[in-house]
Scaffold this active site. Structure first.
Site, PDB file in Angstrom:
ATOM      1  N   LYS A  49       9.776  -8.793   5.056  1.00  0.00           N
ATOM      2  CA  LYS A  49      10.770  -9.483   5.883  1.00  0.00           C
ATOM      3  C   LYS A  49      11.446 -10.563   5.059  1.00  0.00           C
ATOM      4  CE  LYS A  49      12.132  -9.213  10.207  1.00  0.00           C
ATOM      5  NZ  LYS A  49      12.095  -7.994  11.026  1.00  0.00           N
TER       6      LYS A  49
ATOM      7  N   LYS B 265       9.578  -2.585   3.468  1.00  0.00           N
ATOM      8  CA  LYS B 265      10.781  -2.495   4.301  1.00  0.00           C
ATOM      9  C   LYS B 265      10.744  -3.541   5.387  1.00  0.00           C
ATOM     10  CE  LYS B 265      14.324   0.211   5.431  1.00  0.00           C
ATOM     11  NZ  LYS B 265      15.086  -1.008   5.586  1.00  0.00           N
TER      12      LYS B 265
ATOM     13  N   HIS C 223       0.846  -1.206   0.000  1.00  0.00           N
ATOM     14  CA  HIS C 223       0.000   0.000   0.000  1.00  0.00           C
ATOM     15  C   HIS C 223       0.874   1.247   0.000  1.00  0.00           C
ATOM     16  CE1 HIS C 223       0.950  -0.053   4.288  1.00  0.00           C
ATOM     17  NE2 HIS C 223       0.495   1.172   4.375  1.00  0.00           N
TER      18      HIS C 223
ATOM     19  N   SER D 218      16.067   3.502   9.976  1.00  0.00           N
ATOM     20  CA  SER D 218      16.286   3.010   8.612  1.00  0.00           C
ATOM     21  C   SER D 218      15.639   3.969   7.607  1.00  0.00           C
ATOM     22  CB  SER D 218      15.656   1.629   8.428  1.00  0.00           C
ATOM     23  OG  SER D 218      16.559   0.627   8.827  1.00  0.00           O
TER      24      SER D 218
ATOM     25  N   ASP E   3       4.403   6.183  11.724  1.00  0.00           N
ATOM     26  CA  ASP E   3       4.309   7.082  10.564  1.00  0.00           C
ATOM     27  C   ASP E   3       5.548   7.049   9.677  1.00  0.00           C
ATOM     28  OD1 ASP E   3       1.713   7.969  11.159  1.00  0.00           O
ATOM     29  OD2 ASP E   3       2.489   9.388  12.632  1.00  0.00           O
TER      30      ASP E   3
ATOM     31  N   LYS F 247       3.861  -1.872  12.135  1.00  0.00           N
ATOM     32  CA  LYS F 247       4.881  -1.059  12.827  1.00  0.00           C
ATOM     33  C   LYS F 247       5.124   0.262  12.094  1.00  0.00           C
ATOM     34  CE  LYS F 247       7.995  -3.854  14.284  1.00  0.00           C
ATOM     35  NZ  LYS F 247       9.163  -4.763  14.333  1.00  0.00           N
TER      36      LYS F 247
HETATM   37  P1  NAD Z   1      20.937 -10.484  17.311  1.00  0.00           P
HETATM   38  O1  NAD Z   1      21.261 -11.638  16.461  1.00  0.00           O
HETATM   39  O2  NAD Z   1      21.824  -9.282  17.248  1.00  0.00           O
HETATM   40  O3  NAD Z   1      20.826 -10.896  18.850  1.00  0.00           O
HETATM   41  C1  NAD Z   1      20.027 -11.911  19.349  1.00  0.00           C
HETATM   42  C2  NAD Z   1      20.642 -12.379  20.657  1.00  0.00           C
HETATM   43  O4  NAD Z   1      19.760 -13.285  21.308  1.00  0.00           O
HETATM   44  C3  NAD Z   1      21.970 -13.096  20.461  1.00  0.00           C
HETATM   45  O5  NAD Z   1      22.942 -12.554  21.326  1.00  0.00           O
HETATM   46  C4  NAD Z   1      21.638 -14.550  20.800  1.00  0.00           C
HETATM   47  O6  NAD Z   1      22.733 -15.255  21.317  1.00  0.00           O
HETATM   48  C5  NAD Z   1      20.534 -14.361  21.825  1.00  0.00           C
HETATM   49  N1  NAD Z   1      19.702 -15.539  22.014  1.00  0.00           N
HETATM   50  C6  NAD Z   1      19.354 -16.470  21.097  1.00  0.00           C
HETATM   51  N2  NAD Z   1      18.574 -17.417  21.660  1.00  0.00           N
HETATM   52  C7  NAD Z   1      18.439 -17.081  22.949  1.00  0.00           C
HETATM   53  C8  NAD Z   1      17.773 -17.671  24.064  1.00  0.00           C
HETATM   54  N3  NAD Z   1      17.066 -18.789  23.915  1.00  0.00           N
HETATM   55  N4  NAD Z   1      17.841 -17.054  25.266  1.00  0.00           N
HETATM   56  C9  NAD Z   1      18.543 -15.918  25.415  1.00  0.00           C
HETATM   57  N5  NAD Z   1      19.214 -15.313  24.408  1.00  0.00           N
HETATM   58  C10 NAD Z   1      19.151 -15.883  23.188  1.00  0.00           C
HETATM   59  O7  NAD Z   1      19.428 -10.092  16.934  1.00  0.00           O
HETATM   60  P2  NAD Z   1      18.701  -8.705  17.128  1.00  0.00           P
HETATM   61  O8  NAD Z   1      18.867  -7.912  15.886  1.00  0.00           O
HETATM   62  O9  NAD Z   1      19.078  -8.116  18.439  1.00  0.00           O
HETATM   63  O10 NAD Z   1      17.174  -9.187  17.149  1.00  0.00           O
HETATM   64  C11 NAD Z   1      16.550  -9.674  18.323  1.00  0.00           C
HETATM   65  C12 NAD Z   1      15.044  -9.547  18.191  1.00  0.00           C
HETATM   66  O11 NAD Z   1      14.706  -8.181  17.932  1.00  0.00           O
HETATM   67  C13 NAD Z   1      14.435 -10.339  17.037  1.00  0.00           C
HETATM   68  O12 NAD Z   1      13.141 -10.750  17.423  1.00  0.00           O
HETATM   69  C14 NAD Z   1      14.323  -9.307  15.924  1.00  0.00           C
HETATM   70  O13 NAD Z   1      13.324  -9.625  14.993  1.00  0.00           O
HETATM   71  C15 NAD Z   1      13.951  -8.090  16.751  1.00  0.00           C
HETATM   72  N6  NAD Z   1      14.217  -6.803  16.083  1.00  0.00           N
HETATM   73  C16 NAD Z   1      15.471  -6.474  15.657  1.00  0.00           C
HETATM   74  C17 NAD Z   1      15.675  -5.236  15.061  1.00  0.00           C
HETATM   75  C18 NAD Z   1      17.041  -4.761  14.644  1.00  0.00           C
HETATM   76  O14 NAD Z   1      17.161  -3.583  14.275  1.00  0.00           O
HETATM   77  N7  NAD Z   1      18.071  -5.565  14.708  1.00  0.00           N
HETATM   78  C19 NAD Z   1      14.591  -4.350  14.868  1.00  0.00           C
HETATM   79  C20 NAD Z   1      13.333  -4.733  15.332  1.00  0.00           C
HETATM   80  C21 NAD Z   1      13.151  -5.948  15.944  1.00  0.00           C
END
Ligand code: NAD
Length: 468
Positions: free
Chosen positions: A105, A69, A64, A361, A98, A93
């Site tokens: 994804k 992203k 839309h 971003s 906005d 999100k």
């Molecule tokens: P990342 O890979 O940098 O870090 C994830 C961490 O979680 C790692 O250190 C890993 O070892 C740890 N982990 C894995 N399994 C685990 C468990 N069972 N118990 C405890 N720790 C555990 O990933 P990220 O970018 O920090 O993303 C984490 C979450 O945030 C995801 O759900 C992702 O979709 C969400 N997210 C990330 C972003 C971003 O900008 N990176 C933005 C929005 C949402």
């Protein structure tokens, strides 16, 4: 109630919110469904010469608004349902904060710890090649970013591959965000999601009447916090929350967790983990060998920032936190959400709270299209104006101001200052918008966030003239 798939959970939350709106069923269906998905399988030649088939996806949930992203995740259990669920969350999100994008994804089904750097590079480049071939990437089409298991390095491989395969390179930098700063990345992107978690949480805690309902005093200062996941989101969230005056009492990683009711020094824990290869055995802290059990320990605020479905029907009754701040996507299942709401626990939902990443971003994408660093044209001007103003004040007062104070006030805004203030403003405004909707509809913050998102996406469709 048994646990259902991630996508079914997101759709259940959507349906729960949709009944609060007056949109026709067809429009709601169009908002909810995923527009396009590219499921791919390609060969990887491993370093030892063997061949392995890699499975990967890119889902564009809603066009839309374009570009779409969303991040790309590298995880061993990633599948189409998960990628589609995450792409849906991205649409909602973006609407909540906005940001004028549709949601998308990507996912590659690998455990990155089992591949060499050269293999990861080959996988990332081939994945990008597939996206280019099927028109699933481009500054105005679909713009990936980092997610679980990926970071700036993967984004620079994506950019380089995209550049080498496409001829119009003027805006090519905007084909992916979360890049290293030297390659068109924006300062503050790496920390953005964690910083956004902090801004959103601080705003939620600032409302005295909401805190009183939870038996808490207003403000972050002195509140005890447990963070799960010390990756990009978890580490930065913990860092800013600690700097904001809260006390980190528990930290959980996949190898185990540690707890100290008197507080943990985050940087010392990170250093300890680097040196010993484990979070466990940190001096003065209690070891929790079953990491997941850390979620159930006493604290005011629990920040799950690792993966989805960590708080489920089974453990939701044992959670002691009064606030759950969802840093990760989908950490609380729909079943657990119902239990926690009944127990009066405040959930600050992922669709709002981790939107800092996509917000910054968006700033990075704008910077790439503008071909200029934020603040480049205004920094010196602001500095000169502030100097003149303070000089005038000194003249009127007939005395010199403190030189350190002068320095603090005079500096013009840098790119990072502008990015962080844009993020802060976005998170504060978005929180107050969903809080108001929650009050109007007498519902929880997650349902309010979905109502907000549905209404905003519906307006876009209605403006296109597709629906009467
Ligand atoms: P990342 O890979 O940098 O870090 C994830 C961490 O979680 C790692 O250190 C890993 O070892 C740890 N982990 C894995 N399994 C685990 C468990 N069972 N118990 C405890 N720790 C555990 O990933 P990220 O970018 O920090 O993303 C984490 C979450 O945030 C995801 O759900 C992702 O979709 C969400 N997210 C990330 C972003 C971003 O900008 N990176 C933005 C929005 C949402």
């Amino acid at each position: 109630m048994s646990e259902i798939s991630f996508l079914a959970q997101v759709n259940r939350m959507f349906e729960k919110a949709a009944v609060h709106t007056k949109h026709p069923k067809g429009l709601l269906d169009q908002i909810r469904i995923c527009n396009s998905t590219y499921a791919m399988q390609f060969p990887l030649k491993r370093d030892d010469g063997s061949i392995e088939v890699i499975r990967a996806w890119r889902a564009e949930h809603s066009q839309h608004k374009t570009p779409t992203k969303g991040g790309i995740r590298y995880a061993p259990n990633v599948n189409e349902d998960e990628v589609t669920a995450l792409a849906s969350l991205m649409t909602y999100k973006c609407a909540i904060v906005d940001v004028p994008f549709g949601g998308a994804k990507g996912g590659i089904c690998i455990d990155r710890r089992k591949y060499s750097e050269a293999e990861l590079e080959r996988i990332t480049r081939r994945y990008t090649f597939e996206l280019v071939k099927k028109n699933f990437i481009g500054p105005g089409i679909d713009v990936p970013a980092p997610d679980y298991g990926t970071g700036a390095k993967e984004m620079s491989w994506i950019l380089d591959t995209y550049n080498s395969l496409t001829s119009d390179s003027l805006d090519a930098l905007a084909c992916v965000t979360g890049k290293p700063v030297g390659q068109g990345g924006v300062r503050g992107r790496k920390e953005a999601t964690g910083r956004g978690v902090f801004f959103g949480l601080r705003e939620a805690c600032s409302h005295a009447e909401d805190m009183a309902q939870l038996g808490l005093s207003p403000g972050l200062t002195g509140k005890t916090v447990i963070v799960q996941g010390l990756g990009n989101v978890g580490y930065h969230a913990a860092k800013f929350i600690q700097e904001g005056g809260a006390i980190i009492v528990g930290l959980a990683e996949y190898e185990g967790a540690i707890y100290n009711a008197n507080g943990l020094d985050l940087e010392k824990v990170v250093k300890h983990r680097k040196e010993t290869g484990s979070i466990l055995n940190f001096p003065g802290a209690e070891n929790i060998t079953h990491s997941q059990a850390a979620l159930e320990l006493p604290c005011d605020i629990l920040v799950p920032a690792a993966l989805e479905a960590v708080i489920v029907g089974e453990n939701a009754t044992r959670i002691q936190a009064k606030i759950i701040a969802e840093g990760a996507n989908g950490p609380v299942t729909a079943h657990a959400d119902t239990i926690l709401n009944e127990r009066g626990i405040m959930i600050i939902p992922d669709v709002f709270l981790n939107a800092g990443g996509v917000t910054v971003s968006y700033f990075e994408w704008l910077r790439n299209l503008q071909h200029v660093r934020f603040g480049r044209m205004s920094k010196r001007f602001e500095q000169n104006m502030q100097t003149r103003m303070l000089d005038a004040i000194q003249t009127i007062m007939g005395k010199k101001l403190d030189p350190q104070f002068m320095e603090e006030v005079i500096h013009g805004a840098s790119e990072e200052d502008l990015v962080n203030s844009g993020l802060e403003d976005t998170m504060i405004n978005a929180y107050n918008e969903i809080r108001m909707i929650a009050q109007q509809h007498k519902t929880d913050l997650r349902t309010a966030s979905f109502i907000n998102a549905i209404d905003k996406v519906a307006v876009s469709y209605l403006e296109m003239g597709i629906f009467p």
